[in-house]
Every structure is written in structure tokens, then in C-alpha cells.
Design an enzyme around this catalytic site. Structure first.
Site, PDB file in Angstrom:
ATOM      1  N   ASP A 126      -8.135 -21.004  52.127  1.00 22.98           N
ATOM      2  CA  ASP A 126      -9.498 -20.675  51.727  1.00 22.98           C
ATOM      3  C   ASP A 126      -9.671 -20.674  50.214  1.00 22.98           C
ATOM      4  OD1 ASP A 126      -9.579 -20.175  54.486  1.00 22.98           O
ATOM      5  OD2 ASP A 126     -11.049 -18.585  54.237  1.00 22.98           O
ATOM      6  N   ASP A 157     -14.019  -6.552  53.061  1.00 24.26           N
ATOM      7  CA  ASP A 157     -13.472  -6.828  51.742  1.00 24.26           C
ATOM      8  C   ASP A 157     -14.511  -7.308  50.746  1.00 24.26           C
ATOM      9  OD1 ASP A 157     -10.910  -5.942  51.896  1.00 24.26           O
ATOM     10  OD2 ASP A 157     -10.003  -7.878  52.336  1.00 24.26           O
ATOM     11  N   ARG A 171      -7.570  -3.009  47.136  1.00 24.26           N
ATOM     12  CA  ARG A 171      -8.693  -3.697  46.514  1.00 24.26           C
ATOM     13  C   ARG A 171      -9.087  -3.140  45.143  1.00 24.26           C
ATOM     14  NH1 ARG A 171      -6.588  -7.058  49.181  1.00 24.26           N
ATOM     15  NH2 ARG A 171      -7.513  -7.970  51.053  1.00 24.26           N
ATOM     16  N   SER A 201      -5.079 -14.373  61.289  1.00 22.09           N
ATOM     17  CA  SER A 201      -5.007 -14.304  59.835  1.00 22.09           C
ATOM     18  C   SER A 201      -4.283 -13.018  59.437  1.00 22.09           C
ATOM     19  CB  SER A 201      -6.402 -14.339  59.218  1.00 22.09           C
ATOM     20  OG  SER A 201      -7.145 -13.194  59.592  1.00 22.09           O
TER      21      SER A 201
END
Length: 421
Positions: free
Chosen positions: A23, A131, A102, A187
Site C-alpha cells: 500500500d 488508524d 501511533r 493483514s
């Protein structure tokens, strides 16, 4: 830093949160194709990655510069251990491994954007997930004028790339090396605290994950038949030493302790969960997680609090912990409420000091004892064999006083319904 974005299609300078995967590699090429000068940024937060290969790949695609920042120590000592102090679990089960990473990633990304005079930041988060919220709340809190490019919310991008096959075709046309396999249709997101698995076959919540999906942790059925015993020492609610009672190994460095606990947890099959959680945006999502070291550490910390933390303080802290987990999960790390709760949690941990003995065995963390120089436990008062300064007759008055409101409630219920049951 510029306060507004250039006209669409004109060149601007972008810091892309880059993973090296399909990605973000395609996003890197697409941004360059659209006329942007792209700085690729990779955060090393403990994921198993060939960072040099990823750096070369980003440069080959066309990044003007690549930053690879080792944030492992900051992540563990500054964020993970704070979550352990709070015993933070989202919905009572999820250790917040992705959520905690994050803010560390976004903070450094904004620092690089300032250093490189970038007008834009970008990420590869989907438009359905948590996210995107976590990244972008962090960006805007730390740099309110920054412009955000979120390709998976831009129709031009997601209509051009409706699925993985379209991304693979684009990567091939750009000469981007990617490694995808249909044999593992899910994923992952990995850092030092955990690895997560979602999407693909896992979107059916009733499908049992295949045994070979789990990357980190030994299947408990295959874990060693001999247990391993350790102690963890805490001060102010954070670990300061880990000792292996079998081989005598002692570790005191904060990051190294966590790496060691991860290795032990992986070896002994500790830390797997399979859950359905509530995403902030309102979607239910199935996720599988492996959190080896964190599971061991939290179990020890919770146990030591039983010895050292006042009952009423613990009850209040537990209420805060649930709210704190929601705040972190939803992406509000850079918020006044998070700072307020963490300040309260840190105050509650001032006397959480001592040693916890643990046995690690086939997926289980078994507590075998605990001690503290600041213990609130009084063995004389607790004893059933000696009075220890406690007068048993005092209990009668205690019971009678606590029964007052219960008597009143049952009398009211009888008057209203004719029965006290």
C-alpha cells in the site's frame, strides 16, 4: 510551514509514513506521479523488518529522502510502561498495541515535516479503520496548519485501486518489488508490544485462525513441558528488573527487559487473543493479537497492586483505566483528558514497589508470590489464628450499620410489590 495547500496537482513537499509494504509503496509512487516531492519516513518500533532493504526500495521508487527512526526505547519506556501502570485494556481484553504506537510515530513524523519544511503529511490508513483517526488527530494537535493527504479517502485513488490486484498491477508497472501471497489472506501490523491480524478470512468471526497464522507465539500445546520461573521488580508501578530464577540472568535496562519478556512469552505460548471489538467509527471488527511480554508484565503489575495499593484508590484508578483505554484506542493521546488521567494514575503508583514471582507455563502466567517494602498487608490482622489488634466483636456494629439501608430497601419493596424477594 505554509498555512494552505498548493493547487491540486502542483508540487508540494510531503512526509509519508512508509512501511515498505504494498500500500505505502504504491502511495509513494502515486504521490510522486501527482507531482509531490516525497520524504519517506519509517518508524522502527520493534517490527521485524529489513529496514535497509525498505530504505533502498523507497529511494528506487523515487523518494527524495528516507528517514528511519529507532523509536523502540521511547515507545516502551514512555508509552507502553505508562499503559502498564494504568492496567489499560480496551473492552477488557485488548492491550492497545497498535493504538499506543501511533502517537510515537506521529510525533516524529511532524518533527521531520518541520525539519524538511514540508507542507503535507500522508499515511496509508484505510477509510474504515481507527488508524486514520489516530494519525490525523495527532498531526492536527501537534501542527494545526499541516495539510493531510489520505489517499484511501480520495476518490481518484480508491476508484483507481479498488482492490489488491489493482495495486499489484500498478506496482508492476512502476517496477516496485512487492511480496504478496494468497496463502496468507490477512493483514498484519507489528511492533514491539504486539502483532495484530485482521481482514481477509478473519472477517468471518466464526472462522478459526489457521495455526500457521500466528507469527510470534508458540502454540501453547507445543510450548515447553518444563515451566520457567522469573521475578519482576517494580518501582512506582514500572518494571526496573527482571530475574530468571532458573539461570540467574538479570536485566535492568527498560527496553532490554521488555525484549526479554517478549522472548519468554513467545517461548511459553503466552499472550494470544481472538476478539471482536468496537471501532471508534462505529464498525465491529474481528482482530487477533499476540502480546507476549505485555501479558506477563500486566499480570505481575496487577498482582503487586493487590499488596501495595489502597482499596479505594485502586477502585478509582480502575474506573480511570477503562476510560483511559477508550481515550487511547480512539486516538486522543494528545488530549487534556489523557494527561489528566495519566497524572492521576502516576500518583496512584507512588508506592507500587516490590517483587512478583511468576511461573510461565503453556500459555499461562501463574503468580507464585509477591513481596514489598511498602506493603499494606498486615499478616497479624489477616491471620485467622491471632487477633493481631483486631477485635472481632467490632464486626457486629459494622454489619448492623451496613444493614440499615438494606432493611429500608426491602421494606420499600414489600410495600410496593408485596414481596421482599
Amino acid at each position: 510551514m505554509a498555512s494552505s495547500a498548493p493547487a491540486p496537482g502542483s508540487k508540494g513537499r510531503v512526509v509519508l509514513a512508509y512501511s515498505g509494504g504494498l500500500d505505502t509503496s504504491c502511495i509513494l509512487a502515486w504521490l510522486i506521479e501527482k507531482g509531490y516531492d516525497v520524504v519517506a519516513y519509517m518508524a522502527n518500533i520493534g517490527q521485524e523488518e529489513d529496514f535497509e532493504a525498505a530504505r533502498l526500495k523507497a529511494l528506487k521508487i523515487g523518494a527524495s529522502k528516507v528517514y528511519i527512526e529507532d523509536l523502540r526505547k521511547e515507545f516502551v519506556e514512555g508509552v507502553v510502561y505508562s499503559a502498564i501502570q494504568a492496567n489499560a485494556l480496551y473492552e477488557g481484553v485488548y492491550y492497545l498495541g497498535t493504538s499506543l504506537a501511533r502517537p510515537v510515530i506521529t510525533k516524529t513524523q511532524i518533527e521531520i515535516a518541520r525539519r524538511e519544511n514540508c507542507n503535507f503529511v500522508s499515511h496509508g490508513c484505510t477509510g474504515k479503520g481507527n488508524d486514520q483517526v489516530r494519525f490525523e488527530l495527532g498531526y492536527l494537535a501537534l501542527e494545526p496548519t499541516i495539510q493531510i493527504i489520505a489517499p484511501w479517502r480520495i476518490p481518484e485513488f480508491f476508484e483507481r485501486f479498488p482492490g489488491r490486484s489493482a495495486l499489484l498491477e500498478y506496482a508492476a508497472s512502476k517496477g516496485i518489488p512487492v511480496f504478496q501471497t494468497a496463502a496468507k489472506p490477512w493483514s498484519t501490523d507489528e511492533n514491539l508490544f504486539h502483532i495484530s491480524y485482521e481482514a481477509g478470512i478473519l472477517e468471518d468471526p466464526n472462522i478459526t485462525p489457521p495455526k500457521d497464522m500466528w507469527k510470534l507465539i508458540t502454540d501453547p500445546e507445543d510450548a515447553p513441558n518444563t515451566p520457567e520461573r522469573i521475578t519482576i521488580e517494580f518501582k512506582k508501578g514500572k518494571p526496573v528488573a527482571v530475574r530468571n530464577l532458573d539461570d540467574g540472568k538479570v536485566i535492568t535496562d527498560g527496553l532490554e527487559q521488555f525484549l526479554y519478556l517478549n522472548a519468554l512469552g513467545r517461548k511459553h505460548g503466552i499472550g494470544r487473543i481472538d476478539i471482536v471489538e468496537n471501532r471508534f467509527i462505529g464498525i465491529k471488527s474481528r482482530g487477533c493479537y499476540e502480546t507476549p511480554g505485555g501479558t506477563i508484565l500486566r499480570a505481575a503489575h496487577v498482582d503487586l497492586e493487590g499488596l501495595t495499593l489502597d482499596r479505594e484508590v485502586r477502585r478509582l484508578r480502575d474506573q480511570y483505566s477503562q476510560r483511559l483505554a477508550e481515550i487511547i484506542y480512539n486516538g486522543f493521546w494528545f488530549s487534556p483528558e489523557r494527561e489528566f488521567i495519566m497524572t492521576s494514575v502516576e500518583q496512584s503508583q507512588q508506592n507500587v514497589e516490590g517483587l512478583v514471582k511468576l511461573k510461565l507455563y503453556k500459555g499461562n502466567v501463574i503468580i507464585e508470590g509477591r513481596s514489598s517494602p511498602l506493603s499494606l498487608y498486615d499478616d497479624k490482622i489477616a491471620s485467622m489464628d491471632v487477633a493481631g489488634g483486631f477485635n472481632p466483636s467490632d464486626s457486629e456494629g459494622f454489619i448492623r450499620i451496613n444493614a440499615i439501608r438494606l432493611k429500608a430497601f426491602v421494606a420499600q419493596k414489600k410495600a410496593a410489590t408485596g414481596s421482599g424477594f
